[in-house]
Design an enzyme around this catalytic site. Structure first.
Site, PDB file in Angstrom:
ATOM      1  N   ARG A  97     -11.632   8.085  -2.765  1.00 10.49           N
ATOM      2  CA  ARG A  97     -11.996   9.501  -2.674  1.00 10.49           C
ATOM      3  C   ARG A  97     -13.515   9.664  -2.523  1.00 10.49           C
ATOM      4  O   ARG A  97     -13.993  10.414  -1.677  1.00 10.49           O
ATOM      5  CB  ARG A  97     -11.503  10.238  -3.922  1.00 10.49           C
ATOM      6  CG  ARG A  97     -11.470  11.741  -3.778  1.00 10.49           C
ATOM      7  CD  ARG A  97     -10.982  12.391  -5.062  1.00 10.49           C
ATOM      8  NE  ARG A  97      -9.693  11.856  -5.500  1.00 10.49           N
ATOM      9  CZ  ARG A  97      -9.173  12.034  -6.704  1.00 10.49           C
ATOM     10  NH1 ARG A  97      -9.828  12.742  -7.612  1.00 10.49           N
ATOM     11  NH2 ARG A  97      -7.996  11.514  -7.018  1.00 10.49           N
ATOM     12  N   ASP A 129       0.878  -1.162   0.000  1.00  9.88           N
ATOM     13  CA  ASP A 129       0.000   0.000   0.000  1.00  9.88           C
ATOM     14  C   ASP A 129       0.923   1.223   0.000  1.00  9.88           C
ATOM     15  O   ASP A 129       2.078   1.133   0.432  1.00  9.88           O
ATOM     16  CB  ASP A 129      -0.877  -0.038   1.250  1.00  9.88           C
ATOM     17  CG  ASP A 129      -1.699   1.215   1.414  1.00  9.88           C
ATOM     18  OD1 ASP A 129      -2.351   1.616   0.441  1.00  9.88           O
ATOM     19  OD2 ASP A 129      -1.666   1.808   2.516  1.00  9.88           O
ATOM     20  N   ASN A 134      -3.554   9.363  -7.268  1.00 11.97           N
ATOM     21  CA  ASN A 134      -2.353  10.209  -7.290  1.00 11.97           C
ATOM     22  C   ASN A 134      -1.073   9.412  -7.070  1.00 11.97           C
ATOM     23  O   ASN A 134      -0.010  10.004  -6.856  1.00 11.97           O
ATOM     24  CB  ASN A 134      -2.475  11.297  -6.217  1.00 11.97           C
ATOM     25  CG  ASN A 134      -3.587  12.288  -6.536  1.00 11.97           C
ATOM     26  OD1 ASN A 134      -3.524  12.989  -7.544  1.00 11.97           O
ATOM     27  ND2 ASN A 134      -4.618  12.319  -5.712  1.00 11.97           N
ATOM     28  N   ASP A 149      -0.034   5.048   0.768  1.00  8.85           N
ATOM     29  CA  ASP A 149      -0.274   6.016   1.844  1.00  8.85           C
ATOM     30  C   ASP A 149      -0.280   5.295   3.198  1.00  8.85           C
ATOM     31  O   ASP A 149      -1.110   4.417   3.433  1.00  8.85           O
ATOM     32  CB  ASP A 149      -1.632   6.711   1.635  1.00  8.85           C
ATOM     33  CG  ASP A 149      -1.663   7.525   0.338  1.00  8.85           C
ATOM     34  OD1 ASP A 149      -0.657   8.178   0.033  1.00  8.85           O
ATOM     35  OD2 ASP A 149      -2.692   7.498  -0.343  1.00  8.85           O
ATOM     36  N   ASP A 207      -1.582  -0.545   6.061  1.00 11.91           N
ATOM     37  CA  ASP A 207      -1.814   0.137   7.334  1.00 11.91           C
ATOM     38  C   ASP A 207      -3.309   0.256   7.627  1.00 11.91           C
ATOM     39  O   ASP A 207      -3.685   0.727   8.699  1.00 11.91           O
ATOM     40  CB  ASP A 207      -1.186   1.541   7.329  1.00 11.91           C
ATOM     41  CG  ASP A 207      -1.911   2.485   6.382  1.00 11.91           C
ATOM     42  OD1 ASP A 207      -2.220   2.066   5.240  1.00 11.91           O
ATOM     43  OD2 ASP A 207      -2.180   3.629   6.766  1.00 11.91           O
ATOM     44  N   GLY A 248      -7.251   4.258   3.519  1.00  6.57           N
ATOM     45  CA  GLY A 248      -7.480   3.163   2.578  1.00  6.57           C
ATOM     46  C   GLY A 248      -8.779   3.263   1.787  1.00  6.57           C
ATOM     47  O   GLY A 248      -9.040   2.456   0.904  1.00  6.57           O
ATOM     48  N   SER A 296      -5.143   5.095  -4.415  1.00  7.19           N
ATOM     49  CA  SER A 296      -4.990   6.495  -4.796  1.00  7.19           C
ATOM     50  C   SER A 296      -4.780   6.693  -6.296  1.00  7.19           C
ATOM     51  O   SER A 296      -3.958   6.028  -6.921  1.00  7.19           O
ATOM     52  CB  SER A 296      -3.812   7.121  -4.051  1.00  7.19           C
ATOM     53  OG  SER A 296      -3.587   8.430  -4.544  1.00  7.19           O
TER      54      SER A 296
HETATM   55  C1  BG6 Z   1      -5.666   5.917  -0.153  1.00  2.38           C
HETATM   56  C2  BG6 Z   1      -5.750   6.777   1.100  1.00  2.38           C
HETATM   57  O1  BG6 Z   1      -4.367   5.485  -0.348  1.00  2.38           O
HETATM   58  O2  BG6 Z   1      -6.082   6.654  -1.299  1.00  2.38           O
HETATM   59  C3  BG6 Z   1      -7.169   7.331   1.237  1.00  2.38           C
HETATM   60  O3  BG6 Z   1      -5.426   5.987   2.244  1.00  2.38           O
HETATM   61  C4  BG6 Z   1      -7.545   8.086  -0.037  1.00  2.38           C
HETATM   62  O4  BG6 Z   1      -7.241   8.174   2.360  1.00  2.38           O
HETATM   63  C5  BG6 Z   1      -7.416   7.149  -1.237  1.00  2.38           C
HETATM   64  O5  BG6 Z   1      -8.878   8.571   0.060  1.00  2.38           O
HETATM   65  C6  BG6 Z   1      -7.761   7.830  -2.559  1.00  2.38           C
HETATM   66  O6  BG6 Z   1      -6.784   8.795  -2.834  1.00  2.38           O
HETATM   67  P1  BG6 Z   1      -6.830   9.808  -4.053  1.00  2.38           P
HETATM   68  O7  BG6 Z   1      -5.404  10.316  -4.106  1.00  2.38           O
HETATM   69  O8  BG6 Z   1      -7.195   9.039  -5.277  1.00  2.38           O
HETATM   70  O9  BG6 Z   1      -7.816  10.848  -3.723  1.00  2.38           O
HETATM   71 MG    MG Z   2      -2.823   3.123   3.486  1.00  5.40          MG
END
Ligand code: BG6
Ligand code: MG
Length: 209
Positions: free
Chosen positions: A48, A8, A117, A10, A169, A45, A115
């Site tokens: 969005r 993972d 991102n 984040d 996590d 985890g 994510s």
């Molecule tokens: C996860 C985070 O990795 O990504 C979450 O733990 C987050 O908190 C999710 O909401 C989505 O992220 P993003 O960057 O696509 O908005």
């Molecule tokens: Mg995480």
């Protein structure tokens, strides 16, 4: 017979939760919705869109799909601005040397993150080349606890699920790993979770699993 390790992003490789918090907090404040760091823990985890639903639990107004989309876009713009503060220093030497050692040992290494991102964060922190595969929020239609993101990662590595360790996590991530026959490793909050097959305090401990 572990051949691959799926991380993972984040909360495992680097910490972005404070940036998520700040971005969501400014959205919540603007909308007059109560939000704090405790509620932010529930976003770990979670995608969005699901994060927004958790925040809107405390809203008095109701929001149309278009309004929700606008809020998510606004949050992501703030979040990406904050991510520009990130650099190589946001990945600890322990994490870097663990990734290096695992690669030397011949393991296939992939990211498995919800994510969208992911690639931006890996670029900012200089980690893109540390992984053989990247499975992220842009490639999936169901988020954790659905195992889709990890199944994609194993596919990229060309490995069977039960030949891979998943490091997480988030409880939702441990559940996702277990649901598809991966070996699960809990770190941080997930190290307190009974569902985790292995529990570690520091990433370098996976060298001993
Ligand atoms: C996860 C985070 O990795 O990504 C979450 O733990 C987050 O908190 C999710 O909401 C989505 O992220 P993003 O960057 O696509 O908005
Ligand atoms: Mg995480």
């Amino acid at each position: 017979n572990i051949k691959g390790i799926i991380f993972d992003l984040d909360g495992v490789i680097c910490s972005t939760d404070e940036y998520h918090y700040q971005a969501w907090k400014s959205i919540a404040d603007e909308e007059g919705i109560y939000f704090d760091r405790n509620i932010n823990e529930r976003l770990r985890g979670v995608s969005r869109a699901e994060s927004l639903e958790i925040i809107l639990e405390r809203a008095t107004a109701s929001y149309s799909p278009e309004q929700k989309a606008a809020l998510m876009e606004k949050k992501n713009n703030i979040y990406r601005e904050l991510l520009k503060n990130m650099g190589p220093r946001d990945v600890t030497e322990e994490v870097r040397s663990t990734l290096r050692k695992l690669r030397e040992k011949g393991y296939g290494l992939s990211i498995g993150s919800s994510s969208k991102n992911t690639r931006f964060i890996l670029e900012r922190t200089g980690l893109t080349d540390a992984f053989d595969g990247i499975s992220d929020g842009n490639m999936i239609s169901r988020s954790k606890p659905d195992p889709e993101v990890f199944i994609k990662a194993a596919g990229i590595l060309g490995l069977k699920n039960d030949d891979c360790l998943v490091i997480e996590d988030a409880v939702s991530g441990i559940d996702a790993a277990n649901a598809a026959g991966f070996h699960s490793v809990g770190i941080g909050p997930a190290a307190e979770y009974e569902g985790a097959e292995f529990k570690i305090q520091n990433l370098s401990e996976i060298l001993d699993i």
